[in-house]
Write a protein that holds these residues in place. Structure first.
Motif, mmCIF file in Angstrom:
data_model
loop_
_atom_site.group_PDB
_atom_site.id
_atom_site.type_symbol
_atom_site.label_atom_id
_atom_site.label_comp_id
_atom_site.label_asym_id
_atom_site.label_seq_id
_atom_site.Cartn_x
_atom_site.Cartn_y
_atom_site.Cartn_z
ATOM 1 N N GLU A 255 12.549 2.489 0.549
ATOM 2 C CA GLU A 255 13.082 3.725 -0.033
ATOM 3 C C GLU A 255 13.322 3.559 -1.541
ATOM 4 O O GLU A 255 13.029 4.462 -2.325
ATOM 5 N N GLU A 256 13.862 2.409 -1.934
ATOM 6 C CA GLU A 256 14.088 2.156 -3.360
ATOM 7 C C GLU A 256 12.765 2.144 -4.126
ATOM 8 O O GLU A 256 12.652 2.752 -5.196
ATOM 9 N N LEU A 257 11.760 1.469 -3.587
ATOM 10 C CA LEU A 257 10.459 1.416 -4.251
ATOM 11 C C LEU A 257 9.832 2.805 -4.342
ATOM 12 O O LEU A 257 9.274 3.173 -5.385
ATOM 13 N N ARG A 258 9.933 3.575 -3.284
ATOM 14 C CA ARG A 258 9.362 4.924 -3.279
ATOM 15 C C ARG A 258 9.997 5.780 -4.376
ATOM 16 O O ARG A 258 9.304 6.448 -5.148
ATOM 17 N N GLU A 259 11.318 5.731 -4.480
ATOM 18 C CA GLU A 259 12.018 6.500 -5.514
ATOM 19 C C GLU A 259 11.637 6.023 -6.914
ATOM 20 O O GLU A 259 11.383 6.844 -7.803
ATOM 21 N N ARG A 260 11.588 4.709 -7.112
ATOM 22 C CA ARG A 260 11.259 4.176 -8.445
ATOM 23 C C ARG A 260 9.823 4.491 -8.851
ATOM 24 O O ARG A 260 9.562 4.811 -10.013
ATOM 25 N N ILE A 261 8.890 4.386 -7.893
ATOM 26 C CA ILE A 261 7.491 4.674 -8.223
ATOM 27 C C ILE A 261 7.318 6.161 -8.506
ATOM 28 O O ILE A 261 6.634 6.540 -9.462
ATOM 29 N N ASN A 262 7.930 7.017 -7.699
ATOM 30 C CA ASN A 262 7.843 8.458 -7.966
ATOM 31 C C ASN A 262 8.422 8.803 -9.326
ATOM 32 O O ASN A 262 7.881 9.642 -10.046
ATOM 33 N N ASP B 135 -4.689 8.968 -8.106
ATOM 34 C CA ASP B 135 -5.237 8.778 -9.451
ATOM 35 C C ASP B 135 -4.121 8.577 -10.477
ATOM 36 O O ASP B 135 -4.252 7.785 -11.407
ATOM 37 N N LYS B 136 -3.027 9.301 -10.298
ATOM 38 C CA LYS B 136 -1.889 9.176 -11.212
ATOM 39 C C LYS B 136 -1.264 7.779 -11.102
ATOM 40 O O LYS B 136 -0.882 7.187 -12.103
ATOM 41 N N VAL B 137 -1.182 7.259 -9.875
ATOM 42 C CA VAL B 137 -0.671 5.892 -9.680
ATOM 43 C C VAL B 137 -1.550 4.914 -10.455
ATOM 44 O O VAL B 137 -1.041 4.026 -11.149
ATOM 45 N N LYS B 138 -2.860 5.083 -10.363
ATOM 46 C CA LYS B 138 -3.772 4.181 -11.084
ATOM 47 C C LYS B 138 -3.623 4.330 -12.599
ATOM 48 O O LYS B 138 -3.631 3.343 -13.328
ATOM 49 N N MET B 139 -3.454 5.560 -13.056
ATOM 50 C CA MET B 139 -3.321 5.804 -14.487
ATOM 51 C C MET B 139 -2.046 5.149 -15.040
ATOM 52 O O MET B 139 -2.043 4.628 -16.146
ATOM 53 N N PHE B 140 -0.977 5.169 -14.242
ATOM 54 C CA PHE B 140 0.294 4.603 -14.663
ATOM 55 C C PHE B 140 0.553 3.228 -14.039
ATOM 56 O O PHE B 140 1.703 2.818 -13.904
ATOM 57 N N MET B 141 -0.509 2.506 -13.671
ATOM 58 C CA MET B 141 -0.361 1.238 -12.958
ATOM 59 C C MET B 141 0.560 0.240 -13.662
ATOM 60 O O MET B 141 1.389 -0.385 -12.992
ATOM 61 N N PRO B 142 0.496 0.048 -14.974
ATOM 62 C CA PRO B 142 1.441 -0.896 -15.594
ATOM 63 C C PRO B 142 2.903 -0.502 -15.364
ATOM 64 O O PRO B 142 3.744 -1.359 -15.090
ATOM 65 N N VAL B 143 3.201 0.788 -15.428
ATOM 66 C CA VAL B 143 4.567 1.263 -15.220
ATOM 67 C C VAL B 143 4.959 1.113 -13.746
ATOM 68 O O VAL B 143 6.081 0.722 -13.431
ATOM 69 N N VAL B 144 4.021 1.407 -12.850
ATOM 70 C CA VAL B 144 4.266 1.265 -11.412
ATOM 71 C C VAL B 144 4.544 -0.194 -11.077
ATOM 72 O O VAL B 144 5.518 -0.523 -10.392
ATOM 73 N N ARG B 145 3.693 -1.095 -11.566
ATOM 74 C CA ARG B 145 3.878 -2.525 -11.279
ATOM 75 C C ARG B 145 5.204 -3.021 -11.858
ATOM 76 O O ARG B 145 5.904 -3.804 -11.228
ATOM 77 N N THR C 44 0.858 -1.182 0.000
ATOM 78 C CA THR C 44 0.000 0.000 0.000
ATOM 79 C C THR C 44 0.892 1.228 0.000
ATOM 80 O O THR C 44 1.885 1.278 0.720
ATOM 81 N N LEU C 45 0.523 2.203 -0.812
ATOM 82 C CA LEU C 45 1.287 3.445 -0.923
ATOM 83 C C LEU C 45 0.568 4.561 -0.178
ATOM 84 O O LEU C 45 -0.644 4.718 -0.316
ATOM 85 N N ASP D 208 6.253 15.118 -3.009
ATOM 86 C CA ASP D 208 4.965 15.481 -3.587
ATOM 87 C C ASP D 208 4.326 14.295 -4.308
ATOM 88 O O ASP D 208 3.424 14.463 -5.107
ATOM 89 N N GLY D 209 4.794 13.087 -4.042
ATOM 90 C CA GLY D 209 4.270 11.901 -4.713
ATOM 91 C C GLY D 209 3.952 10.826 -3.692
ATOM 92 O O GLY D 209 3.137 11.024 -2.801
ATOM 93 N N VAL D 210 4.640 9.697 -3.822
ATOM 94 C CA VAL D 210 4.506 8.626 -2.840
ATOM 95 C C VAL D 210 5.351 9.013 -1.632
ATOM 96 O O VAL D 210 6.549 9.235 -1.743
ATOM 97 N N LEU D 211 4.697 9.110 -0.488
ATOM 98 C CA LEU D 211 5.379 9.544 0.733
ATOM 99 C C LEU D 211 5.942 8.375 1.529
ATOM 100 O O LEU D 211 6.998 8.487 2.135
ATOM 101 N N ASP D 212 5.219 7.259 1.533
ATOM 102 C CA ASP D 212 5.652 6.090 2.290
ATOM 103 C C ASP D 212 5.055 4.847 1.661
ATOM 104 O O ASP D 212 4.101 4.929 0.884
ATOM 105 N N ILE D 213 5.627 3.714 2.008
ATOM 106 C CA ILE D 213 5.174 2.426 1.493
ATOM 107 C C ILE D 213 4.987 1.494 2.676
ATOM 108 O O ILE D 213 5.832 1.438 3.567
ATOM 109 N N PHE D 214 3.870 0.769 2.657
ATOM 110 C CA PHE D 214 3.559 -0.172 3.725
ATOM 111 C C PHE D 214 3.408 -1.568 3.145
ATOM 112 O O PHE D 214 2.721 -1.748 2.132
ATOM 113 N N PHE D 215 4.054 -2.526 3.773
ATOM 114 C CA PHE D 215 3.876 -3.924 3.393
ATOM 115 C C PHE D 215 2.750 -4.488 4.247
ATOM 116 O O PHE D 215 2.868 -4.579 5.463
#
Length: 137
Positions: free
Chosen positions: A108-115, A72-82, A62-63, A124-131
């Motif tokens: 931290e790596e995932l946050r940078e790559r997703i942003n 909404d932007k994460v959803k729009m770019f979901m293939p690239v995010v995944r 979860t982001l 101003d994008g993904v602030l944190d990631i939760f497993f």
């Protein structure tokens, strides 16, 4: 050959069980507010082979995003995010992500790559990631 079939059956069973147990979590189309007041975006479960191919990782991620628009932007770019998440996860060895320090580096790596994937700045994008789930087998 027989061991490969057993792994495939086990993997398929794991995917089906995960889908049955967590299916309702993916029903929402919009980023929703978390208990802390921030926006969240849930990703569908990931199952990837780790770098050595003798282990695989199943993760539910979860982001925490800075705004509903970023959700909404994460959803729009979901293939690239995944793709970004899969490439990060599958490049890891089991030993690298077993302890908390390794998981924090992975976050931290995932946050940078997703942003980067959604063209957002880190603050101003993904602030944190939760497993929500993180299983290595």
């Amino acid at each position: 050959m027989m061991q490969a079939k057993r792994r495939l059956i086990l993997l398929n069973s794991l995917i089906v069980c995960t889908a049955l147990l967590t299916g309702s979590a993916w029903a929402s189309d919009k980023a929703s507010a978390s208990a802390g007041g921030g926006n969240i975006a849930r990703l569908e479960p990931f199952v990837v082979n780790l770098a050595s191919f003798d282990h695989y990782l199943q993760a539910i991620i979860t982001l925490q995003v800075s705004s509903a628009e970023i959700g909404d932007k994460v959803k729009m770019f979901m293939p690239v995010v995944r793709h970004a998440v899969i490439m990060s996860l599958s490049g890891k060895e089991a030993i690298e992500v077993q302890d908390n320090a390794g998981k924090k580096l992975l976050i931290e790596e995932l946050r940078e790559r997703i942003n980067k994937a959604i063209s957002a700045k880190n603050d101003d994008g993904v602030l944190d990631i939760f497993f929500e789930n993180f299983v290595i087998q």
